[in-house]
Structure formats: structure tokens, C-alpha cells
Design a protein around this motif. Sequence first.
Motif, PDB file in Angstrom:
ATOM      1  N   THR A  29      77.542  20.142  88.328  1.00  0.00           N
ATOM      2  CA  THR A  29      76.354  19.473  87.806  1.00  0.00           C
ATOM      3  C   THR A  29      75.226  20.481  87.697  1.00  0.00           C
ATOM      4  OG1 THR A  29      77.053  17.471  88.925  1.00  0.00           O
ATOM      5  CG2 THR A  29      74.785  17.548  88.142  1.00  0.00           C
ATOM      6  N   GLU A  30      74.656  20.567  86.512  1.00  0.00           N
ATOM      7  CA  GLU A  30      73.539  21.481  86.304  1.00  0.00           C
ATOM      8  C   GLU A  30      72.297  20.677  85.984  1.00  0.00           C
ATOM      9  OE1 GLU A  30      74.337  24.379  83.347  1.00  0.00           O
ATOM     10  OE2 GLU A  30      76.272  24.914  84.166  1.00  0.00           O
ATOM     11  N   LEU A  31      71.196  21.075  86.568  1.00  0.00           N
ATOM     12  CA  LEU A  31      69.925  20.423  86.288  1.00  0.00           C
ATOM     13  C   LEU A  31      69.202  21.220  85.210  1.00  0.00           C
ATOM     14  CD1 LEU A  31      68.645  19.578  89.867  1.00  0.00           C
ATOM     15  CD2 LEU A  31      69.701  18.046  88.215  1.00  0.00           C
ATOM     16  N   ILE A  32      68.813  20.527  84.174  1.00  0.00           N
ATOM     17  CA  ILE A  32      68.094  21.178  83.088  1.00  0.00           C
ATOM     18  C   ILE A  32      66.695  20.584  83.037  1.00  0.00           C
ATOM     19  CG2 ILE A  32      68.013  21.557  80.603  1.00  0.00           C
ATOM     20  CD1 ILE A  32      71.062  21.208  80.588  1.00  0.00           C
ATOM     21  N   GLU A  33      65.712  21.443  83.141  1.00  0.00           N
ATOM     22  CA  GLU A  33      64.335  20.984  83.112  1.00  0.00           C
ATOM     23  C   GLU A  33      63.813  21.042  81.685  1.00  0.00           C
ATOM     24  OE1 GLU A  33      61.770  22.912  85.878  1.00  0.00           O
ATOM     25  OE2 GLU A  33      63.298  22.949  87.441  1.00  0.00           O
ATOM     26  N   THR A  34      63.199  19.963  81.274  1.00  0.00           N
ATOM     27  CA  THR A  34      62.590  19.932  79.945  1.00  0.00           C
ATOM     28  C   THR A  34      61.082  19.917  80.115  1.00  0.00           C
ATOM     29  OG1 THR A  34      62.701  17.526  79.915  1.00  0.00           O
ATOM     30  CG2 THR A  34      64.519  18.706  78.895  1.00  0.00           C
ATOM     31  N   VAL A  35      60.427  20.697  79.314  1.00  0.00           N
ATOM     32  CA  VAL A  35      58.977  20.806  79.387  1.00  0.00           C
ATOM     33  C   VAL A  35      58.390  20.084  78.186  1.00  0.00           C
ATOM     34  CG1 VAL A  35      57.028  22.387  79.440  1.00  0.00           C
ATOM     35  CG2 VAL A  35      59.188  23.018  80.548  1.00  0.00           C
ATOM     36  N   LYS A  36      57.525  19.117  78.467  1.00  0.00           N
ATOM     37  CA  LYS A  36      56.866  18.381  77.391  1.00  0.00           C
ATOM     38  C   LYS A  36      55.561  19.070  77.043  1.00  0.00           C
ATOM     39  CE  LYS A  36      58.094  13.530  77.383  1.00  0.00           C
ATOM     40  NZ  LYS A  36      57.605  12.174  77.641  1.00  0.00           N
ATOM     41  N   ALA A  37      55.393  19.304  75.765  1.00  0.00           N
ATOM     42  CA  ALA A  37      54.139  19.883  75.311  1.00  0.00           C
ATOM     43  C   ALA A  37      53.108  18.765  75.205  1.00  0.00           C
ATOM     44  CB  ALA A  37      54.327  20.554  73.970  1.00  0.00           C
ATOM     45  N   GLU A  38      51.966  18.991  75.783  1.00  0.00           N
ATOM     46  CA  GLU A  38      50.932  17.970  75.753  1.00  0.00           C
ATOM     47  C   GLU A  38      50.226  18.017  74.410  1.00  0.00           C
ATOM     48  OE1 GLU A  38      48.290  18.092  79.039  1.00  0.00           O
ATOM     49  OE2 GLU A  38      49.899  18.345  80.498  1.00  0.00           O
ATOM     50  N   LYS A  39      50.169  16.867  73.770  1.00  0.00           N
ATOM     51  CA  LYS A  39      49.496  16.775  72.479  1.00  0.00           C
ATOM     52  C   LYS A  39      48.067  16.300  72.707  1.00  0.00           C
ATOM     53  CE  LYS A  39      53.682  15.654  69.963  1.00  0.00           C
ATOM     54  NZ  LYS A  39      54.372  14.668  69.120  1.00  0.00           N
ATOM     55  N   PRO A  40      47.132  16.926  72.037  1.00  0.00           N
ATOM     56  CA  PRO A  40      45.752  16.448  72.195  1.00  0.00           C
ATOM     57  C   PRO A  40      45.594  15.093  71.519  1.00  0.00           C
ATOM     58  CG  PRO A  40      45.871  18.184  70.554  1.00  0.00           C
ATOM     59  CD  PRO A  40      47.224  18.086  71.180  1.00  0.00           C
ATOM     60  N   GLU A  41      44.892  14.225  72.188  1.00  0.00           N
ATOM     61  CA  GLU A  41      44.684  12.895  71.641  1.00  0.00           C
ATOM     62  C   GLU A  41      43.611  12.947  70.566  1.00  0.00           C
ATOM     63  OE1 GLU A  41      43.925   9.964  74.576  1.00  0.00           O
ATOM     64  OE2 GLU A  41      45.588  10.596  75.837  1.00  0.00           O
ATOM     65  N   ALA A  42      43.847  12.192  69.498  1.00  0.00           N
ATOM     66  CA  ALA A  42      42.890  12.153  68.399  1.00  0.00           C
ATOM     67  C   ALA A  42      41.668  11.346  68.819  1.00  0.00           C
ATOM     68  CB  ALA A  42      43.534  11.537  67.171  1.00  0.00           C
ATOM     69  N   LYS A  43      40.526  11.765  68.332  1.00  0.00           N
ATOM     70  CA  LYS A  43      39.306  11.049  68.640  1.00  0.00           C
ATOM     71  C   LYS A  43      39.281   9.754  67.844  1.00  0.00           C
ATOM     72  CE  LYS A  43      36.485  15.106  69.546  1.00  0.00           C
ATOM     73  NZ  LYS A  43      35.285  15.847  69.127  1.00  0.00           N
ATOM     74  N   LYS A  44      38.765   8.731  68.456  1.00  0.00           N
ATOM     75  CA  LYS A  44      38.638   7.459  67.769  1.00  0.00           C
ATOM     76  C   LYS A  44      37.446   7.526  66.830  1.00  0.00           C
ATOM     77  CE  LYS A  44      40.723   4.676  71.385  1.00  0.00           C
ATOM     78  NZ  LYS A  44      40.557   3.536  72.282  1.00  0.00           N
ATOM     79  N   ALA A  45      37.700   7.159  65.580  1.00  0.00           N
ATOM     80  CA  ALA A  45      36.631   7.190  64.597  1.00  0.00           C
ATOM     81  C   ALA A  45      35.813   5.916  64.710  1.00  0.00           C
ATOM     82  CB  ALA A  45      37.208   7.320  63.195  1.00  0.00           C
ATOM     83  N   SER A  46      34.509   6.091  64.847  1.00  0.00           N
ATOM     84  CA  SER A  46      33.636   4.920  64.912  1.00  0.00           C
ATOM     85  C   SER A  46      33.050   4.698  63.521  1.00  0.00           C
ATOM     86  CB  SER A  46      32.537   5.126  65.946  1.00  0.00           C
ATOM     87  OG  SER A  46      31.777   6.264  65.599  1.00  0.00           O
ATOM     88  N   ILE A  47      33.158   3.461  63.045  1.00  0.00           N
ATOM     89  CA  ILE A  47      32.677   3.118  61.717  1.00  0.00           C
ATOM     90  C   ILE A  47      31.363   2.364  61.875  1.00  0.00           C
ATOM     91  CG2 ILE A  47      33.220   1.860  59.601  1.00  0.00           C
ATOM     92  CD1 ILE A  47      36.170   2.165  60.313  1.00  0.00           C
ATOM     93  N   SER A  48      30.414   2.713  61.047  1.00  0.00           N
ATOM     94  CA  SER A  48      29.110   2.049  61.145  1.00  0.00           C
ATOM     95  C   SER A  48      29.204   0.622  60.622  1.00  0.00           C
ATOM     96  CB  SER A  48      28.060   2.833  60.350  1.00  0.00           C
ATOM     97  OG  SER A  48      28.384   2.781  58.965  1.00  0.00           O
ATOM     98  N   ALA A  49      28.227  -0.169  60.970  1.00  0.00           N
ATOM     99  CA  ALA A  49      28.200  -1.572  60.562  1.00  0.00           C
ATOM    100  C   ALA A  49      28.083  -1.689  59.049  1.00  0.00           C
ATOM    101  CB  ALA A  49      27.052  -2.286  61.250  1.00  0.00           C
ATOM    102  N   ARG A  50      27.350  -0.781  58.430  1.00  0.00           N
ATOM    103  CA  ARG A  50      27.163  -0.807  56.985  1.00  0.00           C
ATOM    104  C   ARG A  50      28.495  -0.578  56.270  1.00  0.00           C
ATOM    105  NH1 ARG A  50      22.492   2.881  54.721  1.00  0.00           N
ATOM    106  NH2 ARG A  50      21.295   1.257  55.717  1.00  0.00           N
ATOM    107  N   THR A  51      29.275   0.366  56.751  1.00  0.00           N
ATOM    108  CA  THR A  51      30.574   0.666  56.149  1.00  0.00           C
ATOM    109  C   THR A  51      31.532  -0.506  56.337  1.00  0.00           C
ATOM    110  OG1 THR A  51      30.220   2.979  56.736  1.00  0.00           O
ATOM    111  CG2 THR A  51      32.420   2.378  56.041  1.00  0.00           C
ATOM    112  N   LYS A  52      31.502  -1.113  57.504  1.00  0.00           N
ATOM    113  CA  LYS A  52      32.354  -2.283  57.754  1.00  0.00           C
ATOM    114  C   LYS A  52      32.017  -3.415  56.797  1.00  0.00           C
ATOM    115  CE  LYS A  52      33.345  -1.641  62.660  1.00  0.00           C
ATOM    116  NZ  LYS A  52      33.190  -2.207  64.001  1.00  0.00           N
ATOM    117  N   ALA A  53      30.723  -3.636  56.569  1.00  0.00           N
ATOM    118  CA  ALA A  53      30.296  -4.701  55.668  1.00  0.00           C
ATOM    119  C   ALA A  53      30.779  -4.432  54.251  1.00  0.00           C
ATOM    120  CB  ALA A  53      28.781  -4.839  55.697  1.00  0.00           C
ATOM    121  N   LYS A  54      30.702  -3.160  53.808  1.00  0.00           N
ATOM    122  CA  LYS A  54      31.168  -2.806  52.465  1.00  0.00           C
ATOM    123  C   LYS A  54      32.664  -3.056  52.324  1.00  0.00           C
ATOM    124  CE  LYS A  54      27.777   0.734  51.201  1.00  0.00           C
ATOM    125  NZ  LYS A  54      27.585   2.157  50.897  1.00  0.00           N
ATOM    126  N   VAL A  55      33.415  -2.677  53.320  1.00  0.00           N
ATOM    127  CA  VAL A  55      34.866  -2.843  53.273  1.00  0.00           C
ATOM    128  C   VAL A  55      35.229  -4.321  53.246  1.00  0.00           C
ATOM    129  CG1 VAL A  55      37.003  -2.477  54.586  1.00  0.00           C
ATOM    130  CG2 VAL A  55      35.360  -0.621  54.345  1.00  0.00           C
TER     131      VAL A  55
END
Length: 69
Positions: A29-55
Motif C-alpha cells: 500500500t502506497e500513500l499518495i499525497e495530493t496538493v490542492k491549489a488554492e483558487k482565489p475567490e472572486a469578489k462579489k460585484a455590488s450593483i447600484s440601486a439605479r442599475t437594478k431598477a434599469k434591469v
Amino acid sequence: MKKVLVIILFLTMSLAGFAQQDVTSSFETELIETVKAEKPEAKKASISARTKAKVLKMNHKKSNEIISI
């Protein structure tokens, strides 16, 4: 003749039972270690009230046009 068959049956069953108990592993039995690359989380885009109303207004117009067709 029946006695001979019964004796042969018991001998083969006992040998089959012992054959299943002996388990040897030839693989190591061999143990194989896997390394996970950490992905940067995307920033949440905040939409203004004016843009929401237009949409919302544009979506309302589109849905009315689809219904009228």
C-alpha cells in the motif's frame, strides 16, 4: 456409494473453507499525497440601486413584448 460421496463432500467443503481464510497480500500500500491549489475567490460585484431598477424595467418590457406576440 452414498457414504463415499458424503465423505468427499465434507473433505472438499472443509478444504474450500480453509482456502478462503488464507489471505496474503502481495501488493504494498502506497500513500499518495495530493496538493490542492488554492483558487482565489472572486469578489462579489455590488450593483447600484439605479442599475437594478434599469434591469428590472428592461425585463418587464421584454416580458410584455413576448406576451403581446
